[in-house]
Design an enzyme around this catalytic site. Sequence first.
Site, PDB file in Angstrom:
ATOM      1  N   THR A 205       3.275   2.503   9.668  1.00  0.00           N
ATOM      2  CA  THR A 205       2.096   2.640  10.514  1.00  0.00           C
ATOM      3  C   THR A 205       2.120   1.559  11.581  1.00  0.00           C
ATOM      4  O   THR A 205       2.801   0.533  11.450  1.00  0.00           O
ATOM      5  CB  THR A 205       0.779   2.513   9.717  1.00  0.00           C
TER       6      THR A 205
ATOM      7  N   ALA B  82      -5.325   6.844  10.060  1.00  0.00           N
ATOM      8  CA  ALA B  82      -4.395   6.719   8.936  1.00  0.00           C
ATOM      9  C   ALA B  82      -5.122   6.101   7.751  1.00  0.00           C
ATOM     10  O   ALA B  82      -6.051   5.301   7.928  1.00  0.00           O
ATOM     11  CB  ALA B  82      -3.195   5.854   9.329  1.00  0.00           C
ATOM     12  N   ILE B  83      -4.674   6.462   6.546  1.00  0.00           N
ATOM     13  CA  ILE B  83      -5.278   5.943   5.320  1.00  0.00           C
ATOM     14  C   ILE B  83      -4.171   5.524   4.365  1.00  0.00           C
ATOM     15  O   ILE B  83      -3.217   6.271   4.142  1.00  0.00           O
ATOM     16  CB  ILE B  83      -6.178   7.000   4.647  1.00  0.00           C
ATOM     17  N   GLY B  84      -4.279   4.329   3.841  1.00  0.00           N
ATOM     18  CA  GLY B  84      -3.332   3.856   2.835  1.00  0.00           C
ATOM     19  C   GLY B  84      -3.988   2.761   2.009  1.00  0.00           C
ATOM     20  O   GLY B  84      -4.479   1.768   2.556  1.00  0.00           O
TER      21      GLY B  84
ATOM     22  N   GLN C 201       3.891   5.304   4.557  1.00  0.00           N
ATOM     23  CA  GLN C 201       5.148   4.991   5.214  1.00  0.00           C
ATOM     24  C   GLN C 201       4.905   3.982   6.346  1.00  0.00           C
ATOM     25  O   GLN C 201       4.173   3.015   6.143  1.00  0.00           O
ATOM     26  CB  GLN C 201       5.796   6.297   5.683  1.00  0.00           C
TER      27      GLN C 201
ATOM     28  N   SER D 233      -7.210   3.004   9.301  1.00  0.00           N
ATOM     29  CA  SER D 233      -7.169   2.615  10.711  1.00  0.00           C
ATOM     30  C   SER D 233      -7.578   3.812  11.554  1.00  0.00           C
ATOM     31  O   SER D 233      -7.156   4.938  11.291  1.00  0.00           O
ATOM     32  CB  SER D 233      -5.782   2.116  11.120  1.00  0.00           C
TER      33      SER D 233
ATOM     34  N   ARG E  34       0.843  -1.198   0.000  1.00  0.00           N
ATOM     35  CA  ARG E  34       0.000   0.000   0.000  1.00  0.00           C
ATOM     36  C   ARG E  34       0.876   1.246   0.000  1.00  0.00           C
ATOM     37  O   ARG E  34       2.057   1.214   0.330  1.00  0.00           O
ATOM     38  CB  ARG E  34      -0.899   0.019   1.238  1.00  0.00           C
TER      39      ARG E  34
ATOM     40  N   CYS F 100       3.864   7.553   9.738  1.00  0.00           N
ATOM     41  CA  CYS F 100       3.688   8.168   8.421  1.00  0.00           C
ATOM     42  C   CYS F 100       4.756   9.219   8.117  1.00  0.00           C
ATOM     43  O   CYS F 100       4.540  10.133   7.316  1.00  0.00           O
ATOM     44  CB  CYS F 100       2.289   8.780   8.279  1.00  0.00           C
TER      45      CYS F 100
END
Length: 222
Positions: free
Chosen positions: A74, A152-154, A72, A167, A69, A183
């Site tokens: 996480t 967080a988004i990935g 950076q 998450s 993904r 990140c």
Amino acid sequence: MVDWRTLPGLSPYPETLAAMEAHVAAMNDGTAGEAIWLLEHPALYTAGTSAKAADLVQPDRFPVYPVGRGGQYTYHGPGQRVIYCMLDVKARGGPNGGDVRCFVRELEQWVIDTLAEFNVTGEIRPGRVGVWVQRPDRPGPDGTASEDKIAAIGIKLRRWVSFHGISINVEPDLEHFDGIVPCGIRDHGVTSLVDLGLPVTMADLDAALVATFPGRFQGACL
């Protein structure tokens, strides 16, 4: 129709990742539909495609998993809701289909809408991934409110099907984030719903996620 699943207990990372990959492959083959999985992982770190070695501060603290993904380093662990989103981006990525930026923006706004259900104002910032909250109770050296990351988004795409996802910190051990630079951002902290003083349970968050999803994902970018 999206198939929502809540996985019990702590989901082992390699096996869950393999199951997610298999579901995405089935979606691409036309044998499975869209799905969202709600789960928790045991304590671990993941390294996205932009991860920098210097940002892994304590490499021996928890298992570290390189993943495909974006993003950076996480942290995942108990008390954090992980939301794996296997969705058709062609259908949900804007009025013309296939607008990845629009799709990511809607994921961010979905988190913001969900936090608003608990009277928490989530915000996004240029140059910073994820969703942030201002902390007037924790002013910085200049007296202005600091900002902490709460989500967080990935994501990754395979033939326009998304996977990985989001998450949101409900009640994780925030000291576990000390093993990485989350990140890649050194100047801000990390928070959770409980850290903000809210007695929110995982079930409360799940109900809010389900309730706010249709308002963001109706095939058009708002």
